[in-house]
Design a protein around this motif. Sequence first.
Motif, PDB file in Angstrom:
ATOM      1  N   ALA A   1      25.416  40.304  27.593  1.00 35.92           N
ATOM      2  CA  ALA A   1      26.309  39.263  28.119  1.00 35.92           C
ATOM      3  C   ALA A   1      27.444  38.967  27.138  1.00 35.92           C
ATOM      4  CB  ALA A   1      25.512  37.992  28.409  1.00 35.92           C
ATOM      5  N   SER A   2      27.114  38.902  25.832  1.00 43.03           N
ATOM      6  CA  SER A   2      28.168  38.607  24.858  1.00 43.03           C
ATOM      7  C   SER A   2      29.171  39.756  24.775  1.00 43.03           C
ATOM      8  CB  SER A   2      27.558  38.337  23.483  1.00 43.03           C
ATOM      9  OG  SER A   2      26.943  39.494  22.979  1.00 43.03           O
ATOM     10  N   LEU A   3      28.688  40.996  24.866  1.00 43.80           N
ATOM     11  CA  LEU A   3      29.617  42.133  24.874  1.00 43.80           C
ATOM     12  C   LEU A   3      30.521  42.085  26.099  1.00 43.80           C
ATOM     13  CD1 LEU A   3      27.337  45.053  23.633  1.00 43.80           C
ATOM     14  CD2 LEU A   3      29.230  43.987  22.421  1.00 43.80           C
ATOM     15  N   ARG A   4      29.967  41.692  27.200  1.00 48.06           N
ATOM     16  CA  ARG A   4      30.759  41.596  28.435  1.00 48.06           C
ATOM     17  C   ARG A   4      31.840  40.519  28.277  1.00 48.06           C
ATOM     18  NH1 ARG A   4      32.739  44.252  32.566  1.00 48.06           N
ATOM     19  NH2 ARG A   4      32.981  42.945  34.380  1.00 48.06           N
ATOM     20  N   ILE A   5      31.462  39.379  27.712  1.00 44.13           N
ATOM     21  CA  ILE A   5      32.433  38.299  27.495  1.00 44.13           C
ATOM     22  C   ILE A   5      33.529  38.766  26.527  1.00 44.13           C
ATOM     23  CG2 ILE A   5      32.728  36.013  26.459  1.00 44.13           C
ATOM     24  CD1 ILE A   5      29.933  35.328  27.563  1.00 44.13           C
ATOM     25  N   GLN A   6      33.142  39.457  25.447  1.00 42.90           N
ATOM     26  CA  GLN A   6      34.125  39.938  24.479  1.00 42.90           C
ATOM     27  C   GLN A   6      35.092  40.938  25.111  1.00 42.90           C
ATOM     28  OE1 GLN A   6      31.920  41.557  21.213  1.00 42.90           O
ATOM     29  NE2 GLN A   6      31.305  39.558  20.436  1.00 42.90           N
ATOM     30  N   THR A   7      34.561  41.857  25.914  1.00 42.29           N
ATOM     31  CA  THR A   7      35.462  42.840  26.535  1.00 42.29           C
ATOM     32  C   THR A   7      36.410  42.166  27.511  1.00 42.29           C
ATOM     33  OG1 THR A   7      33.768  43.350  28.204  1.00 42.29           O
ATOM     34  CG2 THR A   7      33.881  44.787  26.272  1.00 42.29           C
ATOM     35  N   CYS A   8      35.892  41.185  28.261  1.00 38.68           N
ATOM     36  CA  CYS A   8      36.776  40.471  29.191  1.00 38.68           C
ATOM     37  C   CYS A   8      37.871  39.723  28.441  1.00 38.68           C
ATOM     38  CB  CYS A   8      35.975  39.510  30.060  1.00 38.68           C
ATOM     39  SG  CYS A   8      34.921  40.328  31.262  1.00 38.68           S
ATOM     40  N   PHE A   9      37.494  39.061  27.342  1.00 37.56           N
ATOM     41  CA  PHE A   9      38.480  38.299  26.577  1.00 37.56           C
ATOM     42  C   PHE A   9      39.505  39.226  25.928  1.00 37.56           C
ATOM     43  CE2 PHE A   9      39.954  36.090  22.743  1.00 37.56           C
ATOM     44  CZ  PHE A   9      40.500  34.976  23.355  1.00 37.56           C
ATOM     45  N   ARG A  10      39.043  40.343  25.374  1.00 42.20           N
ATOM     46  CA  ARG A  10      39.980  41.297  24.774  1.00 42.20           C
ATOM     47  C   ARG A  10      40.932  41.863  25.824  1.00 42.20           C
ATOM     48  NH1 ARG A  10      35.291  43.968  21.357  1.00 42.20           N
ATOM     49  NH2 ARG A  10      35.326  42.579  19.572  1.00 42.20           N
ATOM     50  N   GLY A  11      40.413  42.133  27.005  1.00 40.86           N
ATOM     51  CA  GLY A  11      41.284  42.608  28.080  1.00 40.86           C
ATOM     52  C   GLY A  11      42.314  41.564  28.455  1.00 40.86           C
ATOM     53  N   PHE A  12      41.878  40.305  28.545  1.00 39.55           N
ATOM     54  CA  PHE A  12      42.795  39.217  28.869  1.00 39.55           C
ATOM     55  C   PHE A  12      43.890  39.108  27.807  1.00 39.55           C
ATOM     56  CE2 PHE A  12      43.832  34.743  28.022  1.00 39.55           C
ATOM     57  CZ  PHE A  12      44.501  34.440  29.193  1.00 39.55           C
ATOM     58  N   CYS A  13      43.475  39.149  26.508  1.00 35.10           N
ATOM     59  CA  CYS A  13      44.458  39.049  25.417  1.00 35.10           C
ATOM     60  C   CYS A  13      45.414  40.242  25.443  1.00 35.10           C
ATOM     61  CB  CYS A  13      43.754  38.974  24.072  1.00 35.10           C
ATOM     62  SG  CYS A  13      42.937  37.400  23.787  1.00 35.10           S
ATOM     63  N   GLY A  14      44.880  41.427  25.718  1.00 32.76           N
ATOM     64  CA  GLY A  14      45.736  42.611  25.774  1.00 32.76           C
ATOM     65  C   GLY A  14      46.742  42.523  26.902  1.00 32.76           C
ATOM     66  N   ARG A  15      46.288  42.082  28.089  1.00 34.32           N
ATOM     67  CA  ARG A  15      47.220  41.927  29.211  1.00 34.32           C
ATOM     68  C   ARG A  15      48.269  40.876  28.915  1.00 34.32           C
ATOM     69  NH1 ARG A  15      42.344  42.740  31.708  1.00 34.32           N
ATOM     70  NH2 ARG A  15      41.943  40.524  31.924  1.00 34.32           N
ATOM     71  N   LYS A  16      47.849  39.798  28.291  1.00 34.95           N
ATOM     72  CA  LYS A  16      48.796  38.738  27.944  1.00 34.95           C
ATOM     73  C   LYS A  16      49.823  39.254  26.929  1.00 34.95           C
ATOM     74  CE  LYS A  16      48.802  33.975  26.332  1.00 34.95           C
ATOM     75  NZ  LYS A  16      47.984  32.857  25.879  1.00 34.95           N
ATOM     76  N   ARG A  17      49.357  40.008  25.936  1.00 32.09           N
ATOM     77  CA  ARG A  17      50.258  40.556  24.929  1.00 32.09           C
ATOM     78  C   ARG A  17      51.221  41.567  25.554  1.00 32.09           C
ATOM     79  NH1 ARG A  17      48.327  43.580  19.464  1.00 32.09           N
ATOM     80  NH2 ARG A  17      50.323  43.523  18.421  1.00 32.09           N
ATOM     81  N   ALA A  18      50.702  42.416  26.435  1.00 28.39           N
ATOM     82  CA  ALA A  18      51.568  43.404  27.097  1.00 28.39           C
ATOM     83  C   ALA A  18      52.621  42.694  27.938  1.00 28.39           C
ATOM     84  CB  ALA A  18      50.726  44.331  27.964  1.00 28.39           C
ATOM     85  N   HIS A  19      52.228  41.618  28.596  1.00 32.34           N
ATOM     86  CA  HIS A  19      53.185  40.863  29.397  1.00 32.34           C
ATOM     87  C   HIS A  19      54.256  40.239  28.501  1.00 32.34           C
ATOM     88  CE1 HIS A  19      54.724  38.540  32.722  1.00 32.34           C
ATOM     89  NE2 HIS A  19      54.596  37.419  32.002  1.00 32.34           N
ATOM     90  N   SER A  20      53.830  39.702  27.357  1.00 36.81           N
ATOM     91  CA  SER A  20      54.825  39.104  26.459  1.00 36.81           C
ATOM     92  C   SER A  20      55.743  40.174  25.880  1.00 36.81           C
ATOM     93  CB  SER A  20      54.129  38.332  25.335  1.00 36.81           C
ATOM     94  OG  SER A  20      53.440  39.203  24.479  1.00 36.81           O
ATOM     95  N   PHE A  21      55.196  41.386  25.613  1.00 33.78           N
ATOM     96  CA  PHE A  21      56.057  42.479  25.138  1.00 33.78           C
ATOM     97  C   PHE A  21      57.086  42.870  26.190  1.00 33.78           C
ATOM     98  CE2 PHE A  21      52.754  44.097  21.929  1.00 33.78           C
ATOM     99  CZ  PHE A  21      53.353  43.370  20.919  1.00 33.78           C
ATOM    100  N   SER A  22      56.654  42.882  27.451  1.00 35.38           N
ATOM    101  CA  SER A  22      57.615  43.242  28.493  1.00 35.38           C
ATOM    102  C   SER A  22      58.698  42.168  28.615  1.00 35.38           C
ATOM    103  CB  SER A  22      56.898  43.447  29.829  1.00 35.38           C
ATOM    104  OG  SER A  22      56.370  42.217  30.290  1.00 35.38           O
ATOM    105  N   LEU A  23      58.321  40.909  28.448  1.00 37.25           N
ATOM    106  CA  LEU A  23      59.324  39.845  28.468  1.00 37.25           C
ATOM    107  C   LEU A  23      60.243  39.945  27.255  1.00 37.25           C
ATOM    108  CD1 LEU A  23      57.292  36.722  29.641  1.00 37.25           C
ATOM    109  CD2 LEU A  23      58.951  38.061  30.947  1.00 37.25           C
TER     110      LEU A  23
END
Length: 188
Positions: free
Chosen positions: A58-80
């Motif tokens: 469960a903790s690995l699943r939460i970590q992967t979800c959070f890392r994915g969220f942070c990565g998508r957010k960072r990619a979005h900010s890079f595109s902006l």
Amino acid sequence: MSSERKLRSALETVCVEHFIFSREAATLNTQEVRAIARIQSQWRSYSIRQQFKRLKIASLRIQTCFRGFCGRKRAHSFSLEASSQLAYVERLKHFHRAATEIQKCWRGSSSRRRIHDFFSRKFYLQSVFVLDQDFRQRMYNRYDNIMGCQLRRETSSRMVDSSVHLASTEVCLGVYDSPFSPAFDNRY
């Protein structure tokens, strides 16, 4: 009556068998308790290991979800940021200025705390003052000794000059005779 006798004899045999079984059960009770404790400990350790595995997954699943969220957010900010490069440069300058200010404050604080502490400086200056006074006093004493030795030497040289027979025993200072050595003071 015969049926009553049969019942009594059967009752006695049942009582004797019950007593024998209860005595055997009492001797086997400690073994049973150990076996029960062993089974319970094995079950508890197995269930805790399984629970730990579930929590880890469960903790690995939460970590992967959070890392994915942070990565998508960072990619979005890079595109902006790619669309507004000037804003990125300005933001970078701002963060560099902020980092410089933080470093300046931190270095000043640590310097004041560790290097330029008022009380340690005051103690150091007091110790230097005491050492300076001791050194000056020793130098004045040595100067007085040297001046006294020179007066004694001058008077003895006048006496030697006046007596010719002592001219061959005149003492000449060598290269290794320092006027600051204790042997020099004892000689004259």
